[in-house]
Design a protein around this motif. Structure first.
Motif, PDB file in Angstrom:
ATOM      1  N   TRP A  13       4.682  -9.843  10.413  1.00 25.14           N
ATOM      2  CA  TRP A  13       4.160  -8.558  10.891  1.00 25.14           C
ATOM      3  C   TRP A  13       3.054  -8.179  10.288  1.00 25.14           C
ATOM      4  O   TRP A  13       2.316  -7.376  10.915  1.00 25.14           O
ATOM      5  CB  TRP A  13       5.388  -7.681  10.661  1.00 25.14           C
ATOM      6  CG  TRP A  13       6.798  -7.858  11.376  1.00 25.14           C
ATOM      7  CD1 TRP A  13       7.879  -8.647  11.203  1.00 25.14           C
ATOM      8  CD2 TRP A  13       6.826  -7.063  12.746  1.00 25.14           C
ATOM      9  NE1 TRP A  13       8.701  -8.477  12.264  1.00 25.14           N
ATOM     10  CE2 TRP A  13       7.905  -7.783  13.332  1.00 25.14           C
ATOM     11  CE3 TRP A  13       5.754  -6.388  13.396  1.00 25.14           C
ATOM     12  CZ2 TRP A  13       8.401  -7.469  14.435  1.00 25.14           C
ATOM     13  CZ3 TRP A  13       6.440  -5.963  14.653  1.00 25.14           C
ATOM     14  CH2 TRP A  13       7.539  -6.380  15.205  1.00 25.14           C
ATOM     15  N   SER A  14       2.677  -8.691   9.398  1.00 26.16           N
ATOM     16  CA  SER A  14       1.175  -8.528   8.982  1.00 26.16           C
ATOM     17  C   SER A  14       0.246  -8.879   9.863  1.00 26.16           C
ATOM     18  O   SER A  14      -0.714  -8.345  10.109  1.00 26.16           O
ATOM     19  CB  SER A  14       1.053  -8.913   7.174  1.00 26.16           C
ATOM     20  OG  SER A  14      -0.324  -8.856   6.903  1.00 26.16           O
ATOM     21  N   THR A  17       0.513  -6.279  12.821  1.00 23.15           N
ATOM     22  CA  THR A  17      -0.165  -5.006  12.592  1.00 23.15           C
ATOM     23  C   THR A  17      -1.393  -5.183  11.851  1.00 23.15           C
ATOM     24  O   THR A  17      -2.165  -4.011  12.181  1.00 23.15           O
ATOM     25  CB  THR A  17       0.684  -4.096  11.597  1.00 23.15           C
ATOM     26  OG1 THR A  17       0.869  -4.816  10.490  1.00 23.15           O
ATOM     27  CG2 THR A  17       2.263  -4.136  12.397  1.00 23.15           C
ATOM     28  N   GLY A  18      -1.795  -5.999  10.910  1.00 19.36           N
ATOM     29  CA  GLY A  18      -2.887  -6.227  10.207  1.00 19.36           C
ATOM     30  C   GLY A  18      -2.661  -5.399   9.116  1.00 19.36           C
ATOM     31  O   GLY A  18      -3.619  -4.964   8.172  1.00 19.36           O
ATOM     32  N   PHE A  19      -1.443  -4.905   8.806  1.00 22.62           N
ATOM     33  CA  PHE A  19      -1.059  -3.998   7.376  1.00 22.62           C
ATOM     34  C   PHE A  19      -0.879  -5.119   6.343  1.00 22.62           C
ATOM     35  O   PHE A  19      -0.303  -6.033   6.614  1.00 22.62           O
ATOM     36  CB  PHE A  19       0.182  -3.229   7.729  1.00 22.62           C
ATOM     37  CG  PHE A  19       0.029  -2.229   8.800  1.00 22.62           C
ATOM     38  CD1 PHE A  19      -1.032  -1.696   9.367  1.00 22.62           C
ATOM     39  CD2 PHE A  19       1.481  -1.650   8.991  1.00 22.62           C
ATOM     40  CE1 PHE A  19      -1.065  -0.637  10.442  1.00 22.62           C
ATOM     41  CE2 PHE A  19       1.401  -0.493   9.873  1.00 22.62           C
ATOM     42  CZ  PHE A  19       0.415  -0.059  10.550  1.00 22.62           C
ATOM     43  N   PRO A  20      -1.291  -4.853   5.435  1.00 20.25           N
ATOM     44  CA  PRO A  20      -1.274  -5.857   4.232  1.00 20.25           C
ATOM     45  C   PRO A  20      -0.175  -5.681   3.427  1.00 20.25           C
ATOM     46  O   PRO A  20       0.581  -4.587   3.489  1.00 20.25           O
ATOM     47  CB  PRO A  20      -2.419  -5.486   3.190  1.00 20.25           C
ATOM     48  CG  PRO A  20      -2.787  -4.017   3.467  1.00 20.25           C
ATOM     49  CD  PRO A  20      -2.497  -3.892   4.787  1.00 20.25           C
ATOM     50  N   ILE A  21       0.376  -6.665   2.768  1.00 15.02           N
ATOM     51  CA  ILE A  21       1.796  -6.618   2.060  1.00 15.02           C
ATOM     52  C   ILE A  21       1.231  -5.904   0.700  1.00 15.02           C
ATOM     53  O   ILE A  21       0.336  -6.126   0.175  1.00 15.02           O
ATOM     54  CB  ILE A  21       2.121  -8.041   1.446  1.00 15.02           C
ATOM     55  CG1 ILE A  21       2.781  -8.793   2.974  1.00 15.02           C
ATOM     56  CG2 ILE A  21       3.130  -7.925   0.633  1.00 15.02           C
ATOM     57  CD1 ILE A  21       3.028 -10.464   2.575  1.00 15.02           C
ATOM     58  N   HIS A  22       2.144  -5.146   0.356  1.00 16.75           N
ATOM     59  CA  HIS A  22       1.861  -4.023  -0.736  1.00 16.75           C
ATOM     60  C   HIS A  22       1.424  -4.830  -2.166  1.00 16.75           C
ATOM     61  O   HIS A  22       2.116  -6.017  -2.386  1.00 16.75           O
ATOM     62  CB  HIS A  22       3.055  -3.033  -1.103  1.00 16.75           C
ATOM     63  CG  HIS A  22       2.699  -1.848  -2.146  1.00 16.75           C
ATOM     64  ND1 HIS A  22       2.804  -2.298  -3.483  1.00 16.75           N
ATOM     65  CD2 HIS A  22       2.142  -0.584  -1.851  1.00 16.75           C
ATOM     66  CE1 HIS A  22       2.259  -1.185  -4.023  1.00 16.75           C
ATOM     67  NE2 HIS A  22       1.883  -0.233  -3.200  1.00 16.75           N
ATOM     68  N   LEU A  60       7.149  -4.529   1.393  1.00 23.24           N
ATOM     69  CA  LEU A  60       6.337  -3.333   2.057  1.00 23.24           C
ATOM     70  C   LEU A  60       5.183  -3.707   2.796  1.00 23.24           C
ATOM     71  O   LEU A  60       4.254  -4.304   2.078  1.00 23.24           O
ATOM     72  CB  LEU A  60       6.089  -2.013   1.120  1.00 23.24           C
ATOM     73  CG  LEU A  60       5.606  -0.902   2.037  1.00 23.24           C
ATOM     74  CD1 LEU A  60       6.358  -0.328   3.074  1.00 23.24           C
ATOM     75  CD2 LEU A  60       5.178   0.401   0.913  1.00 23.24           C
ATOM     76  N   LEU A  61       4.973  -3.401   3.955  1.00 24.43           N
ATOM     77  CA  LEU A  61       3.779  -3.495   4.656  1.00 24.43           C
ATOM     78  C   LEU A  61       2.935  -2.044   4.378  1.00 24.43           C
ATOM     79  O   LEU A  61       3.632  -1.198   5.149  1.00 24.43           O
ATOM     80  CB  LEU A  61       3.486  -4.058   5.870  1.00 24.43           C
ATOM     81  CG  LEU A  61       3.964  -5.631   6.350  1.00 24.43           C
ATOM     82  CD1 LEU A  61       3.935  -5.763   7.774  1.00 24.43           C
ATOM     83  CD2 LEU A  61       3.340  -6.260   5.326  1.00 24.43           C
ATOM     84  N   ASP A  62       2.053  -1.880   3.967  1.00 22.55           N
ATOM     85  CA  ASP A  62       1.513  -0.485   3.641  1.00 22.55           C
ATOM     86  C   ASP A  62       0.275  -0.546   4.579  1.00 22.55           C
ATOM     87  O   ASP A  62      -0.685  -1.007   4.385  1.00 22.55           O
ATOM     88  CB  ASP A  62       1.146  -0.389   2.080  1.00 22.55           C
ATOM     89  CG  ASP A  62       0.645   1.096   1.810  1.00 22.55           C
ATOM     90  OD1 ASP A  62       0.823   1.945   2.611  1.00 22.55           O
ATOM     91  OD2 ASP A  62       0.642   1.243   0.534  1.00 22.55           O
ATOM     92  N   LEU A  83       6.025  -0.607   7.063  1.00 23.22           N
ATOM     93  CA  LEU A  83       6.939  -1.536   7.701  1.00 23.22           C
ATOM     94  C   LEU A  83       7.740  -2.168   6.395  1.00 23.22           C
ATOM     95  O   LEU A  83       7.054  -2.681   5.666  1.00 23.22           O
ATOM     96  CB  LEU A  83       6.578  -2.544   8.538  1.00 23.22           C
ATOM     97  CG  LEU A  83       5.869  -2.086   9.796  1.00 23.22           C
ATOM     98  CD1 LEU A  83       5.467  -3.289  10.667  1.00 23.22           C
ATOM     99  CD2 LEU A  83       6.954  -1.349  10.664  1.00 23.22           C
ATOM    100  N   LEU A  84       9.133  -1.698   6.184  1.00 25.14           N
ATOM    101  CA  LEU A  84       9.819  -2.139   5.095  1.00 25.14           C
ATOM    102  C   LEU A  84      10.764  -3.281   5.411  1.00 25.14           C
ATOM    103  O   LEU A  84      11.730  -3.042   6.308  1.00 25.14           O
ATOM    104  CB  LEU A  84      10.545  -0.929   4.292  1.00 25.14           C
ATOM    105  CG  LEU A  84      11.233  -1.380   3.125  1.00 25.14           C
ATOM    106  CD1 LEU A  84      10.310  -1.692   2.083  1.00 25.14           C
ATOM    107  CD2 LEU A  84      12.019   0.130   2.756  1.00 25.14           C
ATOM    108  N   PHE A  85      10.714  -4.414   4.358  1.00 27.31           N
ATOM    109  CA  PHE A  85      11.610  -5.651   4.849  1.00 27.31           C
ATOM    110  C   PHE A  85      12.707  -5.652   3.796  1.00 27.31           C
ATOM    111  O   PHE A  85      12.127  -5.773   2.711  1.00 27.31           O
ATOM    112  CB  PHE A  85      10.648  -6.705   5.324  1.00 27.31           C
ATOM    113  CG  PHE A  85       9.851  -6.403   6.470  1.00 27.31           C
ATOM    114  CD1 PHE A  85      10.471  -6.916   7.752  1.00 27.31           C
ATOM    115  CD2 PHE A  85       8.737  -6.051   6.153  1.00 27.31           C
ATOM    116  CE1 PHE A  85       9.409  -6.676   8.710  1.00 27.31           C
ATOM    117  CE2 PHE A  85       7.887  -5.806   7.233  1.00 27.31           C
ATOM    118  CZ  PHE A  85       8.236  -6.097   8.500  1.00 27.31           C
TER     119      PHE A  85
END
Length: 129
Positions: free
Chosen positions: A23-24, A27-32, A43-45, A54-56
């Protein structure tokens, strides 16, 4: 105007870190930075006000039925078709191809654990860019 009250969109996952990596890529959202591969929650923050993360969360059981909720993805750059190919390359599976001859439509993919997502045309393809 009220701020967005949605803090996270949460996914059950057998392998939270692995699915978060997928999912990173979507979306391009990094892993916390505090999250590690063996954690039960990843968490993808997006680090943007008003944009939910996005929380897995690790669960013991695999996905069994079709999602009742899914994310529709509109590529911020490139095209729908390029995005579909890129995501298949990082582990997505084609579920249903709803593209039409006139260029409209979408593609239904599933992530590596079977969660559906739809890839729509980009802003540029819609003539809005």
């Amino acid at each position: 105007m009220f701020p967005n009250p949605v803090r996270h969109i949460t996914f059950d996952a057998l392998e939270p870190y692995k699915i978060a990596e997928f999912w990173s890529a979507v979306t391009g959202f990094p892993i916390h930075p505090d999250d590690e591969k063996d954690d039960d929650e990843i968490l993808l923050d997006p680090d943007r006000p008003g944009v939910p993360g996005l929380l897995f969360i690790r669960v013991p059981d695999a996905k069994a039925v079709k999602n009742r909720v899914h994310l529709d993805i509109q590529p911020p750059t490139g095209t729908r078709d390029e995005t579909v190919e890129r995501l298949i390359g990082v582990g997505a599976r084609l579920v249903d191809d709803r593209r039409r001859e006139d260029g409209s439509g979408w593609v239904v993919l599933a992530d590596p654990e079977g969660n559906e997502l739809c890839i729509e045309r980009s802003t540029a393809e819609r003539g809005q860019g």
